[in-house]
Design a protein around this motif. Structure first.
Motif, PDB file in Angstrom:
ATOM      1  N   ARG A  63      -2.088  10.937 -31.489  1.00 54.35           N
ATOM      2  CA  ARG A  63      -2.124  12.076 -30.549  1.00 54.35           C
ATOM      3  C   ARG A  63      -2.342  13.252 -31.134  1.00 54.35           C
ATOM      4  O   ARG A  63      -3.047  14.303 -30.868  1.00 54.35           O
ATOM      5  CB  ARG A  63      -0.653  12.142 -29.786  1.00 54.35           C
ATOM      6  CG  ARG A  63      -0.590  11.257 -28.623  1.00 54.35           C
ATOM      7  CD  ARG A  63       0.712  11.739 -27.873  1.00 54.35           C
ATOM      8  NE  ARG A  63       0.703  10.643 -26.702  1.00 54.35           N
ATOM      9  CZ  ARG A  63       1.910  10.899 -25.877  1.00 54.35           C
ATOM     10  NH1 ARG A  63       2.857  12.099 -26.066  1.00 54.35           N
ATOM     11  NH2 ARG A  63       1.949  10.143 -24.862  1.00 54.35           N
ATOM     12  N   ARG A  64      -1.667  13.503 -32.442  1.00 52.11           N
ATOM     13  CA  ARG A  64      -1.981  14.771 -33.226  1.00 52.11           C
ATOM     14  C   ARG A  64      -3.277  14.713 -33.521  1.00 52.11           C
ATOM     15  O   ARG A  64      -3.963  16.007 -33.634  1.00 52.11           O
ATOM     16  CB  ARG A  64      -0.857  14.505 -34.572  1.00 52.11           C
ATOM     17  CG  ARG A  64       0.382  14.464 -34.125  1.00 52.11           C
ATOM     18  CD  ARG A  64       1.216  14.666 -35.593  1.00 52.11           C
ATOM     19  NE  ARG A  64       2.608  14.106 -35.239  1.00 52.11           N
ATOM     20  CZ  ARG A  64       3.644  14.606 -36.123  1.00 52.11           C
ATOM     21  NH1 ARG A  64       3.509  15.611 -37.131  1.00 52.11           N
ATOM     22  NH2 ARG A  64       5.012  14.232 -35.864  1.00 52.11           N
ATOM     23  N   ASP A  65      -3.868  13.891 -34.009  1.00 48.99           N
ATOM     24  CA  ASP A  65      -5.501  13.988 -34.436  1.00 48.99           C
ATOM     25  C   ASP A  65      -6.153  14.171 -33.108  1.00 48.99           C
ATOM     26  O   ASP A  65      -7.144  15.023 -33.151  1.00 48.99           O
ATOM     27  CB  ASP A  65      -5.952  12.480 -34.954  1.00 48.99           C
ATOM     28  CG  ASP A  65      -5.427  12.380 -36.203  1.00 48.99           C
ATOM     29  OD1 ASP A  65      -4.955  13.161 -36.869  1.00 48.99           O
ATOM     30  OD2 ASP A  65      -5.262  11.133 -36.659  1.00 48.99           O
ATOM     31  N   SER A  74      -6.813  17.853 -24.554  1.00 44.96           N
ATOM     32  CA  SER A  74      -6.578  16.380 -25.069  1.00 44.96           C
ATOM     33  C   SER A  74      -6.076  15.349 -24.189  1.00 44.96           C
ATOM     34  O   SER A  74      -6.395  14.186 -24.134  1.00 44.96           O
ATOM     35  CB  SER A  74      -5.948  16.652 -26.085  1.00 44.96           C
ATOM     36  OG  SER A  74      -5.135  15.696 -26.947  1.00 44.96           O
ATOM     37  N   LEU A  75      -5.207  15.972 -23.217  1.00 46.74           N
ATOM     38  CA  LEU A  75      -4.261  15.049 -22.630  1.00 46.74           C
ATOM     39  C   LEU A  75      -5.335  14.557 -21.152  1.00 46.74           C
ATOM     40  O   LEU A  75      -5.154  13.261 -21.113  1.00 46.74           O
ATOM     41  CB  LEU A  75      -3.094  15.691 -21.775  1.00 46.74           C
ATOM     42  CG  LEU A  75      -2.343  14.836 -20.795  1.00 46.74           C
ATOM     43  CD1 LEU A  75      -1.872  13.801 -21.574  1.00 46.74           C
ATOM     44  CD2 LEU A  75      -1.079  15.819 -20.123  1.00 46.74           C
ATOM     45  N   GLN A  76      -6.297  15.292 -20.770  1.00 50.03           N
ATOM     46  CA  GLN A  76      -7.211  14.732 -19.911  1.00 50.03           C
ATOM     47  C   GLN A  76      -8.170  13.523 -20.532  1.00 50.03           C
ATOM     48  O   GLN A  76      -8.201  12.672 -19.943  1.00 50.03           O
ATOM     49  CB  GLN A  76      -8.272  15.735 -19.651  1.00 50.03           C
ATOM     50  CG  GLN A  76      -9.189  15.594 -18.394  1.00 50.03           C
ATOM     51  CD  GLN A  76      -8.606  15.289 -17.033  1.00 50.03           C
ATOM     52  OE1 GLN A  76      -7.736  16.186 -16.654  1.00 50.03           O
ATOM     53  NE2 GLN A  76      -8.706  14.271 -16.327  1.00 50.03           N
ATOM     54  N   GLU A  77      -8.484  13.918 -21.840  1.00 49.57           N
ATOM     55  CA  GLU A  77      -9.221  12.696 -22.656  1.00 49.57           C
ATOM     56  C   GLU A  77      -8.172  11.582 -22.551  1.00 49.57           C
ATOM     57  O   GLU A  77      -8.768  10.433 -22.357  1.00 49.57           O
ATOM     58  CB  GLU A  77      -9.575  13.166 -23.846  1.00 49.57           C
ATOM     59  CG  GLU A  77     -10.241  11.894 -24.581  1.00 49.57           C
ATOM     60  CD  GLU A  77     -10.627  12.403 -26.054  1.00 49.57           C
ATOM     61  OE1 GLU A  77     -10.344  11.434 -26.927  1.00 49.57           O
ATOM     62  OE2 GLU A  77     -10.922  13.687 -26.300  1.00 49.57           O
ATOM     63  N   ALA A  78      -7.081  11.703 -22.709  1.00 46.26           N
ATOM     64  CA  ALA A  78      -5.938  10.393 -23.046  1.00 46.26           C
ATOM     65  C   ALA A  78      -6.070   9.642 -21.360  1.00 46.26           C
ATOM     66  O   ALA A  78      -6.380   8.591 -21.526  1.00 46.26           O
ATOM     67  CB  ALA A  78      -4.911  10.839 -23.494  1.00 46.26           C
ATOM     68  N   VAL A  79      -5.815  10.591 -20.509  1.00 45.82           N
ATOM     69  CA  VAL A  79      -5.637   9.754 -19.166  1.00 45.82           C
ATOM     70  C   VAL A  79      -6.717   9.153 -18.604  1.00 45.82           C
ATOM     71  O   VAL A  79      -6.697   8.312 -17.750  1.00 45.82           O
ATOM     72  CB  VAL A  79      -4.898  10.751 -18.347  1.00 45.82           C
ATOM     73  CG1 VAL A  79      -3.452  11.357 -18.905  1.00 45.82           C
ATOM     74  CG2 VAL A  79      -5.627  11.883 -17.559  1.00 45.82           C
ATOM     75  N   GLY A 121       0.150   5.482 -19.592  1.00 47.59           N
ATOM     76  CA  GLY A 121       1.267   6.586 -19.662  1.00 47.59           C
ATOM     77  C   GLY A 121       1.587   6.764 -21.113  1.00 47.59           C
ATOM     78  O   GLY A 121       0.654   6.464 -22.001  1.00 47.59           O
ATOM     79  N   CYS A 122       2.834   7.532 -21.271  1.00 47.37           N
ATOM     80  CA  CYS A 122       3.212   7.782 -22.566  1.00 47.37           C
ATOM     81  C   CYS A 122       3.731   6.749 -23.361  1.00 47.37           C
ATOM     82  O   CYS A 122       4.677   6.099 -22.908  1.00 47.37           O
ATOM     83  CB  CYS A 122       4.227   8.866 -22.629  1.00 47.37           C
ATOM     84  SG  CYS A 122       4.909   9.451 -24.143  1.00 47.37           S
ATOM     85  N   ALA A 123       3.066   6.166 -24.568  1.00 46.81           N
ATOM     86  CA  ALA A 123       3.793   5.196 -25.387  1.00 46.81           C
ATOM     87  C   ALA A 123       5.079   5.534 -25.657  1.00 46.81           C
ATOM     88  O   ALA A 123       6.220   4.340 -25.729  1.00 46.81           O
ATOM     89  CB  ALA A 123       2.757   4.956 -26.337  1.00 46.81           C
ATOM     90  N   PHE A 124       5.593   6.623 -25.909  1.00 50.58           N
ATOM     91  CA  PHE A 124       6.825   6.893 -26.446  1.00 50.58           C
ATOM     92  C   PHE A 124       7.916   6.820 -25.110  1.00 50.58           C
ATOM     93  O   PHE A 124       8.881   6.238 -25.412  1.00 50.58           O
ATOM     94  CB  PHE A 124       7.037   8.353 -26.968  1.00 50.58           C
ATOM     95  CG  PHE A 124       6.157   8.541 -28.216  1.00 50.58           C
ATOM     96  CD1 PHE A 124       6.054   8.172 -29.293  1.00 50.58           C
ATOM     97  CD2 PHE A 124       4.651   9.060 -28.187  1.00 50.58           C
ATOM     98  CE1 PHE A 124       5.556   8.211 -30.498  1.00 50.58           C
ATOM     99  CE2 PHE A 124       3.773   9.358 -29.017  1.00 50.58           C
ATOM    100  CZ  PHE A 124       4.388   8.924 -30.436  1.00 50.58           C
ATOM    101  N   ALA A 125       7.548   7.322 -24.043  1.00 52.34           N
ATOM    102  CA  ALA A 125       8.372   7.413 -22.931  1.00 52.34           C
ATOM    103  C   ALA A 125       8.397   5.853 -22.465  1.00 52.34           C
ATOM    104  O   ALA A 125       9.676   5.563 -21.958  1.00 52.34           O
ATOM    105  CB  ALA A 125       7.956   8.193 -21.751  1.00 52.34           C
ATOM    106  N   ALA A 168       3.428  12.303 -16.649  1.00 55.82           N
ATOM    107  CA  ALA A 168       4.248  11.441 -15.663  1.00 55.82           C
ATOM    108  C   ALA A 168       3.599  11.209 -14.458  1.00 55.82           C
ATOM    109  O   ALA A 168       3.524  10.047 -13.986  1.00 55.82           O
ATOM    110  CB  ALA A 168       5.653  11.966 -15.420  1.00 55.82           C
ATOM    111  N   ASN A 169       3.100  12.294 -13.717  1.00 58.12           N
ATOM    112  CA  ASN A 169       2.212  11.998 -12.747  1.00 58.12           C
ATOM    113  C   ASN A 169       0.867  11.328 -12.732  1.00 58.12           C
ATOM    114  O   ASN A 169       0.342  10.656 -11.676  1.00 58.12           O
ATOM    115  CB  ASN A 169       1.802  13.548 -12.297  1.00 58.12           C
ATOM    116  CG  ASN A 169       1.688  13.857 -10.639  1.00 58.12           C
ATOM    117  OD1 ASN A 169       0.862  14.069  -9.932  1.00 58.12           O
ATOM    118  ND2 ASN A 169       2.804  13.444  -9.789  1.00 58.12           N
TER     119      ASN A 169
END
Length: 203
Positions: free
Chosen positions: A67-69, A91-96, A103-107, A162-163
């Motif tokens: 994520r940081r990268d 960056s988040l748009q690329e991920a989703v 979703g979020c691996a941490f959550a 989340a959404n």
């Protein structure tokens, strides 16, 4: 992440954990399944990791760095701190939009985790970094109340994460970025750190 037949056992275990833990959950997937997916001997797990908790910690550390990268890549070449803030949403748009996004691996890992667990520590580490990054950029941008602006942006970020997962909302990140831009455009600013204050308007 894919592993080659000649990958070290540690990397093969991490690759298998990455696939299985993210898709199905760290509390659902047993350690024997990870070992079988990795195609290594059981002793390899305990040679490279002290147990499942250590493997989960290493798996989440990979996601943290990933994520940081990705955020750094989207911010690369940008000088304006406001543009860097908006790049976090890019960056988040690329991920989703990545195939297999879950979703979020941490959550996800923290859904059934106990306080003080390796999962909780990984979540605290990443969110601490994210909060520090938001605050540093809102401060650099010269907002009168950088803490308030940073908190609002993080709330939008969390909501988009989340959404995108819970409601499978394809436009969640785009909408969050639009709202972030509104916050950045309307929040009072003094002047960016290291820059001269704006010239007074002529009368």
């Amino acid at each position: 992440m894919t592993s080659s037949p000649r990958s070290p056992a540690r990397q093969r275990l991490l690759d298998a954990a990455d696939r299985l833990f993210y898709a199905e959950g760290v509390h659902t997937v047993g350690i024997d399944r990870v070992i079988g997916e990795a195609g290594v001997a059981k002793r390899s797990l305990f040679y490279n990791f002290s147990g499942k908790d250590a493997l989960i910690g290493a798996y989440l550390a990979v996601w943290d760095q990933r994520r940081r990268d990705r955020i750094a890549r989207h911010q690369e070449g940008l000088d304006d701190p406001v543009e860097k803030l908006l790049a976090v949403f890019d960056s988040l748009q690329e991920a989703v939009l990545t195939p297999g996004y879950n979703g979020c691996a941490f959550a996800n890992a923290n859904a059934e985790a106990l306080p003080g667990s390796v999962e909780a520590e990984a979540l605290r580490t990443f969110r601490g970094w994210l909060a520090t990054m938001f605050l540093a950029l809102t401060t650099e941008a010269g907002f009168t109340d950088p803490h308030d602006v940073a908190d609002r942006l993080r709330l939008l970020y969390d909501g988009a994460v989340a959404n995108s997962q819970l409601d499978k909302h394809p436009d969640a990140v785009r909408l969050a970025k639009e709202l972030a831009l509104m916050i950045l455009d309307t929040s009072p600013r003094e002047h960016a750190t290291g820059q001269n204050p704006p010239e007074p308007a002529s009368v």
